[in-house]
Design a protein around this motif. Structure first.
Motif, PDB file in Angstrom:
ATOM      1  N   ILE A 220       0.950  -1.193  -0.276  1.00 12.00           N
ATOM      2  CA  ILE A 220      -0.005  -0.054  -0.071  1.00 12.00           C
ATOM      3  C   ILE A 220       0.812   1.262  -0.067  1.00 12.00           C
ATOM      4  O   ILE A 220       0.536   2.069  -0.605  1.00 12.00           O
ATOM      5  N   ALA A 221       1.837   1.133   0.846  1.00 16.94           N
ATOM      6  CA  ALA A 221       2.889   2.351   0.974  1.00 16.94           C
ATOM      7  C   ALA A 221       3.768   2.641  -0.465  1.00 16.94           C
ATOM      8  O   ALA A 221       3.690   3.797  -0.861  1.00 16.94           O
ATOM      9  N   ALA A 222       4.017   1.567  -0.992  1.00 16.29           N
ATOM     10  CA  ALA A 222       4.727   1.659  -2.329  1.00 16.29           C
ATOM     11  C   ALA A 222       3.901   2.095  -3.400  1.00 16.29           C
ATOM     12  O   ALA A 222       4.293   2.988  -4.221  1.00 16.29           O
ATOM     13  N   LEU A 223       2.701   1.564  -3.500  1.00 15.39           N
ATOM     14  CA  LEU A 223       1.848   2.275  -4.496  1.00 15.39           C
ATOM     15  C   LEU A 223       1.537   3.472  -4.365  1.00 15.39           C
ATOM     16  O   LEU A 223       1.199   4.342  -5.087  1.00 15.39           O
ATOM     17  N   ALA A 224       1.112   3.951  -2.925  1.00 12.27           N
ATOM     18  CA  ALA A 224       0.970   5.297  -2.802  1.00 12.27           C
ATOM     19  C   ALA A 224       2.051   6.504  -3.312  1.00 12.27           C
ATOM     20  O   ALA A 224       1.800   7.417  -3.626  1.00 12.27           O
ATOM     21  N   THR A 267      -5.921   0.540 -11.746  1.00 11.77           N
ATOM     22  CA  THR A 267      -5.443  -0.592 -11.166  1.00 11.77           C
ATOM     23  C   THR A 267      -4.754  -0.719 -10.076  1.00 11.77           C
ATOM     24  O   THR A 267      -5.012  -1.356  -9.154  1.00 11.77           O
ATOM     25  N   GLN A 268      -3.778   0.370  -9.930  1.00 14.03           N
ATOM     26  CA  GLN A 268      -3.225   0.493  -8.490  1.00 14.03           C
ATOM     27  C   GLN A 268      -4.207   0.848  -7.455  1.00 14.03           C
ATOM     28  O   GLN A 268      -3.881   0.200  -6.210  1.00 14.03           O
ATOM     29  N   ILE A 269      -5.283   1.672  -7.622  1.00 13.81           N
ATOM     30  CA  ILE A 269      -6.180   2.186  -6.705  1.00 13.81           C
ATOM     31  C   ILE A 269      -6.840   0.768  -6.165  1.00 13.81           C
ATOM     32  O   ILE A 269      -7.094   0.516  -5.019  1.00 13.81           O
ATOM     33  N   LEU A 270      -7.194  -0.089  -7.288  1.00 14.73           N
ATOM     34  CA  LEU A 270      -7.957  -1.162  -6.857  1.00 14.73           C
ATOM     35  C   LEU A 270      -7.238  -2.334  -6.192  1.00 14.73           C
ATOM     36  O   LEU A 270      -7.538  -3.108  -4.976  1.00 14.73           O
ATOM     37  N   VAL A 271      -5.771  -2.278  -6.479  1.00 15.49           N
ATOM     38  CA  VAL A 271      -5.038  -3.075  -5.810  1.00 15.49           C
ATOM     39  C   VAL A 271      -4.848  -2.748  -4.323  1.00 15.49           C
ATOM     40  O   VAL A 271      -4.784  -3.304  -3.259  1.00 15.49           O
ATOM     41  N   MET A 272      -4.576  -1.350  -4.028  1.00 16.17           N
ATOM     42  CA  MET A 272      -4.360  -0.857  -2.842  1.00 16.17           C
ATOM     43  C   MET A 272      -5.667  -0.976  -1.999  1.00 16.17           C
ATOM     44  O   MET A 272      -5.768  -1.343  -0.715  1.00 16.17           O
ATOM     45  N   VAL A 273      -6.991  -0.958  -2.714  1.00 17.17           N
ATOM     46  CA  VAL A 273      -8.278  -1.453  -1.881  1.00 17.17           C
ATOM     47  C   VAL A 273      -8.073  -2.581  -1.433  1.00 17.17           C
ATOM     48  O   VAL A 273      -8.526  -3.158  -0.353  1.00 17.17           O
ATOM     49  N   PHE A 274      -7.756  -3.543  -2.261  1.00 19.14           N
ATOM     50  CA  PHE A 274      -7.589  -5.107  -1.938  1.00 19.14           C
ATOM     51  C   PHE A 274      -6.658  -5.211  -0.837  1.00 19.14           C
ATOM     52  O   PHE A 274      -7.026  -5.907   0.054  1.00 19.14           O
ATOM     53  N   LEU A 275      -5.568  -4.793  -0.919  1.00 19.75           N
ATOM     54  CA  LEU A 275      -4.344  -4.918   0.081  1.00 19.75           C
ATOM     55  C   LEU A 275      -4.893  -4.314   1.564  1.00 19.75           C
ATOM     56  O   LEU A 275      -4.802  -4.958   2.390  1.00 19.75           O
ATOM     57  N   ALA A 276      -5.681  -3.273   1.348  1.00 20.19           N
ATOM     58  CA  ALA A 276      -6.133  -2.675   2.541  1.00 20.19           C
ATOM     59  C   ALA A 276      -7.035  -3.797   3.278  1.00 20.19           C
ATOM     60  O   ALA A 276      -7.354  -3.788   4.523  1.00 20.19           O
ATOM     61  N   VAL A 277      -8.136  -4.358   2.402  1.00 17.04           N
ATOM     62  CA  VAL A 277      -8.745  -5.233   3.076  1.00 17.04           C
ATOM     63  C   VAL A 277      -8.233  -6.428   3.629  1.00 17.04           C
ATOM     64  O   VAL A 277      -8.525  -6.737   4.926  1.00 17.04           O
ATOM     65  N   ILE A 278      -7.425  -7.048   3.063  1.00 19.72           N
ATOM     66  CA  ILE A 278      -6.546  -8.102   3.327  1.00 19.72           C
ATOM     67  C   ILE A 278      -5.631  -7.767   4.630  1.00 19.72           C
ATOM     68  O   ILE A 278      -5.595  -8.374   5.705  1.00 19.72           O
TER      69      ILE A 278
END
Length: 392
Positions: A220-224, A267-278
Motif C-alpha cells: 500500500i505504501a509503495a503504491l501510494a 489498477t493501482q487504486i483497486l490493488v490498494m483497496v484489495f491490500l487494505a481489506v486483506i
C-alpha cells in the motif's frame, strides 16, 4: 480490462462483508471486536458465501459446495495451498506489470523492484515452512517426554488414552481427524497450510501471518508513493490551479485529483483497496492469535475453556438458586420477623450475582515465558532430547 473488473467485484463484495462484520449488524457477527474478527475469518465469511450459493444456485449448488468443502477441508490435499500461491503470484504480477514502469519515481527508488520480490519470496518460504514442518506429532517414541512437558490440569485435560493411536494422550494434545495423528499443543488444522498448527510450527504460523500483514502495508505504501510521484511528475495540481483556475485548497482539489487517479491509475487504486481489506483481516487474525500466545492458550483450548466456564456457571447458578430457595423455606418455617426496609431490599445483591467462575490456566506462566515457549518449543530443547535418550 477483465482483471480490473474482477478486482472491482472482489473488492466491493469483500468490503461489504467486512463493513457489516465490523459494525456487528448481522447476528452471526455479534460479540467483541476480536471475537467478531476470529469468527468472521473461520466461520462467518463462509456462512455468508454458502447463503449466497443457496440463493443463486439452489440446493444443488449447496450440495456441490459441501462436496468441495469435504474434499478441500476434511481431507489432506494441496488445493488450497495452490490457491494461496495463485493469489500471491497473481497480485504480485499485477503490481509488477502495472507499476514497475514507474519505478524509480519521484518518491520511490529503483531498489523496490528487488525488495518487493524479496518480501514475497520470504512470505512463500514461511508458507512452505508452516506447511511442511512437523507440527509436533505425538507417537510411542516421544509420548513420555510430552507427558512430562505438559502436566494435566484436571479441568479441561485429564489423563486418558487416544482411541485411535492407542497411546497415552498428553495434556494439550488432540488427535486430528484430517491428518489422522496426535499433535502436541494442538491449536487447529489449517486448510491453507494443509497441515496442523501445533507445538513445533506455531512460531512459523505466527511469523507467516505477521509477515504477510507487513507485506500488505508495504504494498500500500509503495503504491501510494508511486501515485504521489505521478502527480508530481505530471504536475497535476499545478495544471488544475493555473490552467483550470481551481482554488488551491484540499476541499477543491481532492475530488478532482481522486477522479484523475481513478481514470489514469485505476489498477493501482483497486490493488490498494484489495491490500487494505486483506490488511484488516490479517491484523485481526494476528491480534487474536497473539493474545492466545501471550496467555499460553491454543484455539482448541479457548473453545474448551468456553464450554467449561459456561457449564460451571450454570452449575453454580443452580446451586445458588437451590440455596436461596432453601433459605426462603427456612424463613417461612420460623417466626415472622419484622418487615425489612424496602431500600435495604432494593440494594441487596442477589445470590445469582455473587456467582463467579474464574479461569485457572496452569500453563500461563507470564508473557516472557509464554513467548519463549512459542519461539523455542519443548521438543527442540536439550532437556527434552536428553529425556528422550534416557527413556530410549
Amino acid at each position: 480490462m477483465a482483471v480490473q473488473w474482477l478486482l472491482v467485484c472482489h473488492g466491493l463484495v469483500t468490503l461489504l462483508v467486512v463493513v457489516s462484520f465490523l459494525c456487528g449488524q448481522w447476528p452471526i457477527f455479534q460479540g467483541t471486536f476480536i471475537q467478531r474478527i476470529h469468527f468472521f475469518l473461520t466461520f462467518g465469511a463462509y456462512d455468508y458465501f454458502r447463503r449466497f450459493v443457496l440463493f443463486s444456485c439452489g440446493s444443488r449448488g449447496v450440495d456441490a459446495l459441501h462436496s468441495a468443502e469435504y474434499y478441500c477441508c476434511d481431507r489432506p490435499n494441496p488445493i488450497i495451498q495452490l490457491i494461496y500461491l495463485l493469489i500471491i503470484g497473481t497480485t504480485y504480477y499485477i503490481i509488477a506489470k502495472s507499476s514497475f514502469i514507474y519505478i524509480p519515481g519521484y518518491y520511490i527508488s529503483g531498489i523496490h523492484r528487488y525488495t518487493s520480490f524479496l518480501a514475497v519470496g520470504v512470505g512463500i518460504i514461511l508458507f512452505l515452512l508452516t506447511s511442511f514442518s512437523d507440527p509436533g506429532v505425538v507417537n510411542s517414541s516421544n509420548v513420555s517426554q510430552y507427558l512430562s512437558a505438559y502436566p494435566y490440569d484436571n479441568i479441561i485435560f485429564t489423563e486418558k488414552e487416544c482411541h485411535t493411536c492407542k497411546i497415552p494422550k498428553p495434556a494439550r494434545s488432540k488427535h486430528c481427524s484430517i491428518c489422522d495423528r496426535c499433535v502436541a499443543r494442538f491449536d487447529h488444522h489449517c486448510a491453507w497450510m494443509n497441515n496442523c498448527i501445533g507445538e513445533r510450527n506455531t512460531r512459523y504460523f505466527m511469523a507467516f501471518i505477521l509477515w504477510h500483514f507487513l507485506i500488505c502495508i508495504y504494498g500500500i505504501a509503495a503504491l501510494a508513493l508511486i501515485l504521489a510521484g505521478r502527480l508530481k511528475d505530471l504536475q497535476v495540481v499545478h495544471i488544475l490551479t493555473v490552467y483550470y483556475d481551481i482554488e488551491n485548497s484540499y476541499r477543491e482539489l481532492a475530488p478532482l485529483v481522486l477522479q484523475w487517479l481513478l481514470n489514469s491509475h485505476n489498477t493501482q487504486i483497486l490493488v490498494m483497496v484489495f491490500l487494505a481489506v486483506i490488511t484488516m483481516l490479517l491484523a485481526g487474525f494476528f491480534t487474536y492469535h497473539a493474545k492466545l500466545c501471550l496467555t499460553n492458550t491454543t484455539t482448541n483450548e479457548s473453545f474448551k475453556w468456553q464450554e467449561y466456564l459456561s457449564w460451571q456457571t450454570k452449575v453454580n447458578e443452580a446451586k445458588a438458586s437451590a440455596a436461596a430457595l432453601k433459605a426462603s423455606l427456612g424463613e417461612l418455617s420460623q417466626e415472622k420477623k419484622p418487615p425489612e426496609s424496602k431500600w435495604k431490599t432494593f440494594f441487596s445483591r442477589s445470590h445469582l450475582e455473587e456467582v463467579e467462575v474464574v479461569k485457572n490456566n496452569i500453563y500461563d506462566k507470564g508473557y516472557l515465558h509464554n513467548i519463549y515457549e512459542i519461539v523455542a518449543p519443548f521438543s527442540t530443547r536439550r532437556s527434552f532430547l536428553l529425556k528422550k535418550s534416557k527413556t530410549g
